[in-house]
Design a protein around this motif. Structure first.
Motif, short mmCIF file in Angstrom:
data_model
loop_
_atom_site.label_atom_id
_atom_site.label_comp_id
_atom_site.label_asym_id
_atom_site.label_seq_id
_atom_site.Cartn_x
_atom_site.Cartn_y
_atom_site.Cartn_z
N TRP A 94 38.64 -13.35 -31.51
CA TRP A 94 39.65 -12.64 -32.32
C TRP A 94 39.03 -11.59 -33.22
CZ3 TRP A 94 44.41 -13.13 -30.67
CH2 TRP A 94 44.74 -14.27 -29.95
N GLU A 95 37.72 -11.39 -33.09
CA GLU A 95 37.08 -10.40 -33.96
C GLU A 95 36.66 -9.18 -33.17
OE1 GLU A 95 34.18 -12.50 -36.27
OE2 GLU A 95 35.58 -12.70 -37.93
N GLY A 96 35.46 -9.24 -32.53
CA GLY A 96 34.94 -8.08 -31.83
C GLY A 96 35.93 -7.54 -30.81
N ASP A 97 36.08 -8.31 -29.71
CA ASP A 97 36.93 -7.84 -28.63
C ASP A 97 38.25 -8.60 -28.71
OD1 ASP A 97 37.55 -6.37 -26.48
OD2 ASP A 97 35.85 -7.02 -25.25
N ASN A 98 39.11 -8.12 -29.60
CA ASN A 98 40.30 -8.87 -29.98
C ASN A 98 41.10 -9.39 -28.79
OD1 ASN A 98 42.07 -9.98 -31.67
ND2 ASN A 98 42.67 -8.09 -32.72
N GLY A 99 41.20 -10.72 -28.69
CA GLY A 99 42.04 -11.29 -27.64
C GLY A 99 41.34 -11.52 -26.32
N LYS A 100 40.02 -11.19 -26.22
CA LYS A 100 39.29 -11.44 -24.97
C LYS A 100 38.85 -12.91 -24.94
CE LYS A 100 35.50 -9.49 -22.25
NZ LYS A 100 34.25 -10.21 -22.41
N GLU A 101 38.87 -13.52 -23.76
CA GLU A 101 38.45 -14.92 -23.67
C GLU A 101 37.04 -15.09 -24.21
OE1 GLU A 101 40.16 -17.20 -19.90
OE2 GLU A 101 39.59 -15.12 -19.50
N ALA A 102 36.84 -16.15 -24.98
CA ALA A 102 35.53 -16.36 -25.61
C ALA A 102 34.71 -17.42 -24.89
CB ALA A 102 35.71 -16.75 -27.07
#
Ligand code: NAI
Length: 296
Positions: free
Chosen positions: A287-295
């Motif tokens: 939810w920070e760097g690549d907002n909404g990308k699977e972590a």
């Protein structure tokens, strides 16, 4: 229901500010009670912010914001908040002992008819009402977060709640624009959270077993069950699909579904490593760097 003119709203936090705002939007006087001036100030700021959003979206207009705010009376004094109240909604910390203590103190200031509603997420209403002089007036009114947007309120009786208390609470909730649903009796997690956690337990197992990614699970629900259930609910959907079909599926599938008890192992692992979701910047998604990308 028509006798209800004054609402006392105990707690001005995430849930309490939203319930207070909605009663005030419907024209009720709302006595907003919290422990400190700082907590009240914070609650009023949340309300002010939400009303601005409503104004920007055309939900309220003209003088309405000022009128709504004028109907909310903040106080730290039990007597000021409760003596005139016809209906009390409480959204304080989710702790049985604290709720029991606050309700026993609050009841001292109330009339014998005042309805007492707790917005507990899942504590037993029977355990809270047992210490009250008028347990028949006590009920759960469980709003869903964000309460200013989510329609559902689960109305849950304890063992000693009167039928009239449930009826009046359902009518009042519907009157302020909610969709109230009464349960026949209390159960841990009520109904909404039982269903939510049953689905999540399986979703976490699917991710952990490497069957599908978090985003794939979300897509599958959004584009199938989510649509069907938002229109019909799971039970009418089962009727529509054919109960013989669901019987066959249950026969080969039930034994393979997640059945772990106690703390969910996937959630424990995520929380232990500090991944709490949006609030920590990372959960199943980043939810920070690549907002909404699977972590993961
Ligand atoms: P919160 O921490 O945001 O707000 C609680 C408020 O109650 C604070 O302003 C605090 O100062 C006040 N408070 C605490 N003890 C008090 C006391 N003795 N007397 C007066 N005020 C007191 O908590 P939140 O999230 O609003 O939760 C409140 C209740 O609503 C809990 O029972 C929670 O389980 C339930 N709930 C929460 C949901 C959520 O998603 N946050 C959803 C549905 C229900």
């Amino acid at each position: 229901m028509n006798d209800i003119k004054v609402i006392a709203n105990i707690g001005a936090g995430t849930m309490g500010h939203a319930t207070a705002m909605q009663f005030a939007m419907k024209g009720y006087q709302v006595n907003l009670l919290d422990m400190s001036q700082a907590a009240l100030k914070h609650g009023l700021e949340l309300i002010d912010h939400d009303l601005d959003t409503f104004e920007q979206n055309g939900i309220i207009k003209g003088n309405q914001k000022a009128d709504i705010l004028a109907r909310i009376v903040p106080t730290t004094d039990y007597s000021d908040a409760l003596t005139e109240a016809d209906f009390v909604i409480e959204s304080i910390v989710e702790d049985l002992k604290v709720k029991q203590t606050v309700w026993q103190k609050a009841e001292h200031y109330l009339s014998d008819q005042t309805i007492m509603a707790t917005n507990t997420s899942g504590l037993s209403p029977t355990a809270i009402q047992d210490g009250l002089k008028h347990p028949e007036n006590f009920v759960v009114a469980h709003f869903w977060n964000p309460a200013q947007l989510m329609p559902l309120v689960e109305v849950v009786p304890g063992e000693r709640t009167a039928e009239d208390t449930v009826k009046t609470t359902v009518s009042l909730m519907n009157h302020i624009g909610k969709h109230a649903v009464a349960l026949k009796k209390e159960a841990l997690g009520f109904v909404g959270n039982r269903l939510q956690l049953a689905v999540l337990r399986e979703a976490f197992k699917i991710i952990n077993d490497g069957i599908a990614s978090p985003a794939a699970v979300d897509d599958i629900v959004k584009y199938s069950l989510g649509r069907r259930w938002s229109l019909l609910g799971p039970i009418a959907s089962a009727d529509l699909g054919g109960l013989d079909v669901f019987k066959n599926i249950s026969t080969y599938l039930y034994d393979d579904l997640a059945n772990n008890t106690g703390t969910d192992p996937v959630l424990k692992k995520m929380v232990d490593q500090g991944d709490l979701g949006v609030k920590s910047g990372k959960g199943f998604y980043d939810w920070e760097g690549d907002n909404g990308k699977e972590a993961i």
